[in-house]
Design a protein around this motif. Structure first.
Motif, PDB file in Angstrom:
ATOM      1  N   ILE A 198      43.478  34.520  42.305  1.00  0.00           N
ATOM      2  CA  ILE A 198      43.782  34.428  43.726  1.00  0.00           C
ATOM      3  C   ILE A 198      45.166  33.835  43.967  1.00  0.00           C
ATOM      4  CG2 ILE A 198      43.004  33.182  45.806  1.00  0.00           C
ATOM      5  CD1 ILE A 198      40.137  33.769  44.696  1.00  0.00           C
ATOM      6  N   HIS A 199      45.503  32.816  43.200  1.00  0.00           N
ATOM      7  CA  HIS A 199      46.797  32.178  43.397  1.00  0.00           C
ATOM      8  C   HIS A 199      47.925  33.142  43.046  1.00  0.00           C
ATOM      9  CE1 HIS A 199      50.212  29.451  42.845  1.00  0.00           C
ATOM     10  NE2 HIS A 199      49.658  28.833  43.866  1.00  0.00           N
ATOM     11  N   GLY A 208      47.083  38.460  52.974  1.00  0.00           N
ATOM     12  CA  GLY A 208      45.946  38.531  52.069  1.00  0.00           C
ATOM     13  C   GLY A 208      44.615  38.573  52.790  1.00  0.00           C
ATOM     14  N   TYR A 209      43.631  39.069  52.067  1.00  0.00           N
ATOM     15  CA  TYR A 209      42.236  39.066  52.512  1.00  0.00           C
ATOM     16  C   TYR A 209      41.404  38.470  51.387  1.00  0.00           C
ATOM     17  CZ  TYR A 209      43.722  42.334  56.142  1.00  0.00           C
ATOM     18  OH  TYR A 209      44.353  42.911  57.211  1.00  0.00           O
ATOM     19  N   VAL A 210      40.547  37.509  51.741  1.00  0.00           N
ATOM     20  CA  VAL A 210      39.672  36.916  50.741  1.00  0.00           C
ATOM     21  C   VAL A 210      38.271  37.479  50.939  1.00  0.00           C
ATOM     22  CG1 VAL A 210      38.746  34.769  49.785  1.00  0.00           C
ATOM     23  CG2 VAL A 210      41.045  34.787  50.801  1.00  0.00           C
ATOM     24  N   MET A 211      37.715  38.036  49.877  1.00  0.00           N
ATOM     25  CA  MET A 211      36.391  38.643  49.962  1.00  0.00           C
ATOM     26  C   MET A 211      35.379  37.800  49.204  1.00  0.00           C
ATOM     27  SD  MET A 211      35.308  42.513  48.897  1.00  0.00           S
ATOM     28  CE  MET A 211      35.581  43.310  50.438  1.00  0.00           C
ATOM     29  N   GLU A 212      34.213  37.661  49.827  1.00  0.00           N
ATOM     30  CA  GLU A 212      33.130  36.894  49.209  1.00  0.00           C
ATOM     31  C   GLU A 212      31.848  37.672  49.474  1.00  0.00           C
ATOM     32  OE1 GLU A 212      33.854  32.530  49.833  1.00  0.00           O
ATOM     33  OE2 GLU A 212      31.759  32.605  50.437  1.00  0.00           O
ATOM     34  N   ILE A 216      34.798  40.033  54.207  1.00  0.00           N
ATOM     35  CA  ILE A 216      36.086  39.351  54.298  1.00  0.00           C
ATOM     36  C   ILE A 216      35.845  38.004  54.985  1.00  0.00           C
ATOM     37  CG2 ILE A 216      38.430  39.417  55.262  1.00  0.00           C
ATOM     38  CD1 ILE A 216      37.982  41.638  53.197  1.00  0.00           C
ATOM     39  N   VAL A 217      36.172  36.921  54.277  1.00  0.00           N
ATOM     40  CA  VAL A 217      35.894  35.588  54.830  1.00  0.00           C
ATOM     41  C   VAL A 217      37.155  34.854  55.294  1.00  0.00           C
ATOM     42  CG1 VAL A 217      33.675  35.258  53.694  1.00  0.00           C
ATOM     43  CG2 VAL A 217      35.768  34.623  52.477  1.00  0.00           C
ATOM     44  N   HIS A 218      38.312  35.252  54.799  1.00  0.00           N
ATOM     45  CA  HIS A 218      39.582  34.698  55.275  1.00  0.00           C
ATOM     46  C   HIS A 218      40.608  35.820  55.253  1.00  0.00           C
ATOM     47  CE1 HIS A 218      38.230  30.536  54.724  1.00  0.00           C
ATOM     48  NE2 HIS A 218      37.761  30.907  53.553  1.00  0.00           N
ATOM     49  N   SER A 219      41.557  35.753  56.187  1.00  0.00           N
ATOM     50  CA  SER A 219      42.671  36.694  56.134  1.00  0.00           C
ATOM     51  C   SER A 219      43.857  36.075  56.845  1.00  0.00           C
ATOM     52  CB  SER A 219      42.291  38.022  56.792  1.00  0.00           C
ATOM     53  OG  SER A 219      42.047  37.828  58.161  1.00  0.00           O
ATOM     54  N   GLU A 230      40.307  25.241  53.089  1.00  0.00           N
ATOM     55  CA  GLU A 230      39.038  25.864  52.681  1.00  0.00           C
ATOM     56  C   GLU A 230      39.233  26.799  51.505  1.00  0.00           C
ATOM     57  OE1 GLU A 230      36.123  27.898  55.218  1.00  0.00           O
ATOM     58  OE2 GLU A 230      36.879  26.562  56.776  1.00  0.00           O
ATOM     59  N   VAL A 231      40.318  27.588  51.566  1.00  0.00           N
ATOM     60  CA  VAL A 231      40.616  28.503  50.460  1.00  0.00           C
ATOM     61  C   VAL A 231      40.917  27.682  49.213  1.00  0.00           C
ATOM     62  CG1 VAL A 231      42.231  30.278  49.628  1.00  0.00           C
ATOM     63  CG2 VAL A 231      41.430  30.330  52.002  1.00  0.00           C
TER      64      VAL A 231
END
Ligand code: ADP
Ligand code: MG
Length: 238
Positions: A198-199, A208-212, A216-219, A230-231
């Motif tokens: 991720i880093h 970016g888009y964070v998927m969990e 998608i939980v963060h963008s 949080e990220v």
């Protein structure tokens, strides 16, 4: 729609048979951006690439160049300029580097442009030029990743979707590959960078888009995501 959006995915859901994996995923990739799609192993990143490139059935909307691809075939998605560098590279192991690159261009008939693009990718990856007669499966992991990227570039992509490029490679090799991606982007190719690291991905992306677990939980802008507490807590070990 936003003119700058090359790819716009809205409310996409998909899975394997009865097992749902992706839930209501929306994201956008604008022209000449590098966008990171990040998340842990098993989050659903590769499944999203499969759905977007129409290999996997899905519901929802996939707009590429403003054209609706939700019922398109993989060939039609490819014809719109979506090209993947697949997870695990998936080279033609028994063919030479050069033959792999030609396979990337097999749907093109513009011979002069293909010859120009071959010169260009060998310029981007001098190591491949030295090894053009080598059997692809006999090269190092880094060289194979270069070959997979070069093969994808031979398809003349508008959107290059690179799945787990860094997996198993030394940091110095990854850095070189990232430099190549920046160069490609400067020439107008849009990049979707899919990574468990991720880093690494966020450090090299605009947004970016964070998927969990398939959502998608963060963008947001990549820099803001890296700094998001949080990220950081969930993914960056701080
Ligand atoms: N061919 C498949 N059949 C059934 N389930 C699959 C298949 N491929 C992946 N999955 C499941 O889908 C989920 C997401 O996987 P994947 O998209 O590969 O995640 P990622 O690329 O983020 O690591 C996981 O639970 C995985 O086990
Ligand atoms: Mg994956």
């Amino acid at each position: 729609m936003n003119d700058a959006a090359l790819l716009r995915v809205e409310s996409l859901s998909a899975g394997y048979g009865e097992a749902p994996v992706l839930h209501d995923v929306s994201l956008e990739v604008r022209r000449a951006e590098i966008v990171a799609l990040v998340g842990s192993n098993g989050a659903g990143k590769t499944t999203l690439l499969r759905a977007v490139s129409r290999v996997l059935p899905c519901t929802g909307s996939i707009l590429m160049h403003g054209r609706q691809l939700s019922s398109a075939t993989p060939d039609q998605a490819f014809a719109c300029g979506m090209v993947q560098v697949p997870e695990g590279r998936q080279l033609f192991d028994r063919m030479t580097v050069h033959e792999n690159l030609l396979m990337g261009a097999y749907r093109r008939s513009d011979r002069a442009a293909i010859a120009r693009d071959l010169d260009k990718v060998y310029g981007l990856f001098p190591r491949l030029a030295e090894r053009r007669r080598q059997i692809a499966g006999s090269m190092s992991g880094g060289e194979q990743q270069m070959c997979a990227m070069a093969r994808a570039l031979m398809a003349a992509p508008a959107l290059l979707m690179v799945d787990e490029m860094s997996l198993g490679l030394a940091p110095v090799v990854v850095e070189r590959l990232m430099d190549v991606l920046s160069g490609i982007r400067r020439e107008g190719v849009t990049i979707l960078l899919v990574e468990q690291d991720i880093h690494l991905a966020l450090s090299n992306a605009d947004r970016g888009y964070v998927m969990e677990t398939g959502r998608i939980v963060h963008s947001g802008p990549a820099r803001e995501l890296i700094d998001d507490p949080e990220v950081q807590r969930a993914y960056l070990g701080s």
